[in-house]
Design an enzyme around this catalytic site. Sequence first.
Site, PDB file in Angstrom:
ATOM      1  N   ASP A 281      53.217  41.367  69.514  1.00 40.91           N
ATOM      2  CA  ASP A 281      53.428  42.232  68.365  1.00 40.91           C
ATOM      3  C   ASP A 281      54.840  41.947  67.845  1.00 40.91           C
ATOM      4  O   ASP A 281      55.609  41.187  68.447  1.00 40.91           O
ATOM      5  CB  ASP A 281      53.220  43.709  68.734  1.00 40.91           C
ATOM      6  CG  ASP A 281      52.910  44.538  67.487  1.00 40.91           C
ATOM      7  OD1 ASP A 281      53.135  44.038  66.366  1.00 40.91           O
ATOM      8  OD2 ASP A 281      52.446  45.686  67.620  1.00 40.91           O
TER       9      ASP A 281
HETATM   10  C1  BGC Z   1      52.386  46.502  64.288  1.00 40.42           C
HETATM   11  C2  BGC Z   1      51.194  45.583  64.258  1.00 40.42           C
HETATM   12  C3  BGC Z   1      51.239  44.668  63.067  1.00 40.42           C
HETATM   13  C4  BGC Z   1      52.558  43.915  63.078  1.00 40.42           C
HETATM   14  C5  BGC Z   1      52.693  42.914  61.946  1.00 40.42           C
HETATM   15  C6  BGC Z   1      53.691  45.762  64.068  1.00 40.42           C
HETATM   16  O1  BGC Z   1      54.733  46.646  63.857  1.00 40.42           O
HETATM   17  O2  BGC Z   1      52.415  47.190  65.507  1.00 40.42           O
HETATM   18  O3  BGC Z   1      50.019  46.351  64.254  1.00 40.42           O
HETATM   19  O4  BGC Z   1      50.140  43.798  63.058  1.00 40.42           O
HETATM   20  O5  BGC Z   1      53.610  44.844  62.997  1.00 40.42           O
HETATM   21  O6  BGC Z   1      52.858  43.511  60.735  1.00 40.42           O
END
Ligand code: BGC
Length: 755
Positions: A281
């Site tokens: 993530d």
């Molecule tokens: C979130 C994810 C997301 C990623 C990219 C993160 O802060 O937890 O769900 O896909 O950002 O935008």
Amino acid sequence: MYYKKLLFAVMALTFGAISAQQRIPEVEALLQKMTLEEKIGQLNLLTPGGGVATGEVVSKNVEAKIKAGEVGGLFGVAGPDKVRVAQELAVKKSRLGIPLLIGSDVIHGYKTTYPIPLGLASSWDMDLVQQAAQMAAKEATADGINWNFSPMVDIARDPRWGRIAEGAGEDPYLGSRIAEASIKGYQGDDLAAAHTMLACVKHFALYGAAEAGRDYHSVDMSKIKMFNQYLPPYKAAVDAGVASVMSSFNDVDGIPATGNKWLLTDLLRDKWGFNGFVVSDYTSLNEMIPHGLGDLQAVSALALNAGLDMDMVGEGFLTTLKKSLEEGKVTEEAITNACRRILEAKYISGLFEDPYRYLDSKRPAKDILTKENRALARTLAAHSFVLLKNENNILPLQKNKKIALVGPLADSRNNMLGTWAPTGDVSLAVTILEGFKNVAPNATIQYAKGANISDDEEFAKHVNVFGPRIEIDERSPEVMVDEAVELAKNADVVVAVVGEATEMTGEAASRTDISIPESQKILIRALVATGKPVALVLMSGRPLTIPDELGLPVAILQVWHPGVEAGNAIADVVFGDYNPSGKLTVTWPRNVGQIPIYYSAKNTGRPAPENDEFQKFRSNYLDSPNSPLLPFGYGLSYTNFEYSNLKLDKASIGQGESISATVTVTNTGNYDGEEVVQLYLRDVVRSITPPKRELKGFRKILLKKGESKEVTITLSPDDLKFYNSQLDFVAEPGEFVVFVGTNSDAQLSKSFVLN
Ligand code: BGC
């Protein structure tokens, strides 16, 4: 050409099962040519913010890094022309010309935003879920995206957690079906087709179980609970052939998911057979430093060795892996394996055959925000609404009445799309005021705001990070309420649109108080005091504690955050063009003290009386019943359904056999309507404590008024199984009870024996 297409189709179908023996020759040949630096470069995922052509916001020197072969993929860049700039840099200016993955968070629609996932799940309609994902894929790929950070399948049983909005709710069985339908919709059966994209199931794992509902918080859970309650939707996604997996921010058994070898390798790859790639993530690799696992070099090595393939934004891999290799902390084989998985994904997407496959400048106008797509978004929204109460059949409204349409969300374009709609355009959303005028042009509609979403300026500041969501009026709360009450007094009926602003849920949007804010409660009470019939249209991204409102003589239609067609879809249901058929996919508590509360809880050794009466030395509260405010699976219709004549086709079965339950459902009311017939199973005696009941099947059916249908739901041998203390998936002999009905409190039951 035909042969190649066929090959891609076969590859796509079997993507989850590429084994060492089935290596892709093109990828293997490419790996041979790559330097160590180029391999590490493929593991690097960046977000250029403003777009590579115009500058950088988040990641630095993106253009130079692409040319140097130091980037495997980008996200946050969209539009065929913009993406082409980036793709050409990779293909024409880097030494090996390896194309980029282009990711995006297409969580509930690309530009045609449909209901938040918790809302869409409430439709219990897997065809619609799949169609929604298909539409999202068609629009996103038209804009140059080939990889989607969706579906989020985290089981969530704590409505304080803001990201409950982004998932399918509390149940592993329903969550698994939704995971499958979404992946089918995004990936289709040919990942190289121009309108399909790689899916990414997230957040692996257990992200929804954050302690106290606080985002990014620790998770500590027994393996028994993980395997039986929290892991099934991720596994279903893997079984459905999901191309990628995103690791979660939280720790699992004390090790952050991003560096957790048991999770990313032993379970995901070795036990479940996943052969796609794992991405972290957003900076979750670097976040292992504050988690307390070492410096950037240490946590990067930990992550690679655990089975992480791609590093989102943090550049820990890019900046430290070479050193770790020199110091013997990682092997070149591990780097090559990670690189291979990313190249295989690119190959399967068809990017090696044509890096510009998703970059047709004519497609956005043809495929995005079309009439058909908006019509589907309207249908999806109407199907996601849940009728919580309908005192005196206030709903549906006739189309020729004098209506006082009030509330801070009745004419609030900024709050229609819901959380995590970064690709949507709020300016295109239809407000409820507009929807009412469209659907009931002969009604007299008068609008007043009536209240602020919240009067708390500090709270509003926290919520308004992506733009104005809570707009505090210059007028005093009293003046606003008075204006609304005046309208109400002169109307035939009052519709009050109340609840949460979009960013009151979503990422980093946890609340400790999940009631309707006081400003709106005052408005609701004042409206009811006029004696006029009142329908509440309740908007939220989570279950709310609404015991007071549920006790009022009103109708309540729960509409979540409905998306770009919000107003039209709400009007369709309020005026009876569509009879609501949604059912809650998460239990609604009476108060936050009951959390976590979920229907499949265990009985305990001292169960409280079924009638909610307090008993000393029983498992209950002094100050609240155990029962929820509204049970899982709950939802009313404008008509009524009666269940009768539940039968099982066998009284006993052997291991490996199926059993079918049949029930008669009759529409006894005055409208045609859809009903979700739900089957729950209780395993009476087990070697580990069983849940009181678990959803094991459902069917959504349409019944004309007066019509009866026999509905059969078959339990497969796996539906009787659970993970025992050894984590073996088994069915144990003994009695089982089947419950069938309209929600998780279903009372019709029949028993059978597994020999
Ligand atoms: C979130 C994810 C997301 C990623 C990219 C993160 O802060 O937890 O769900 O896909 O950002 O935008």
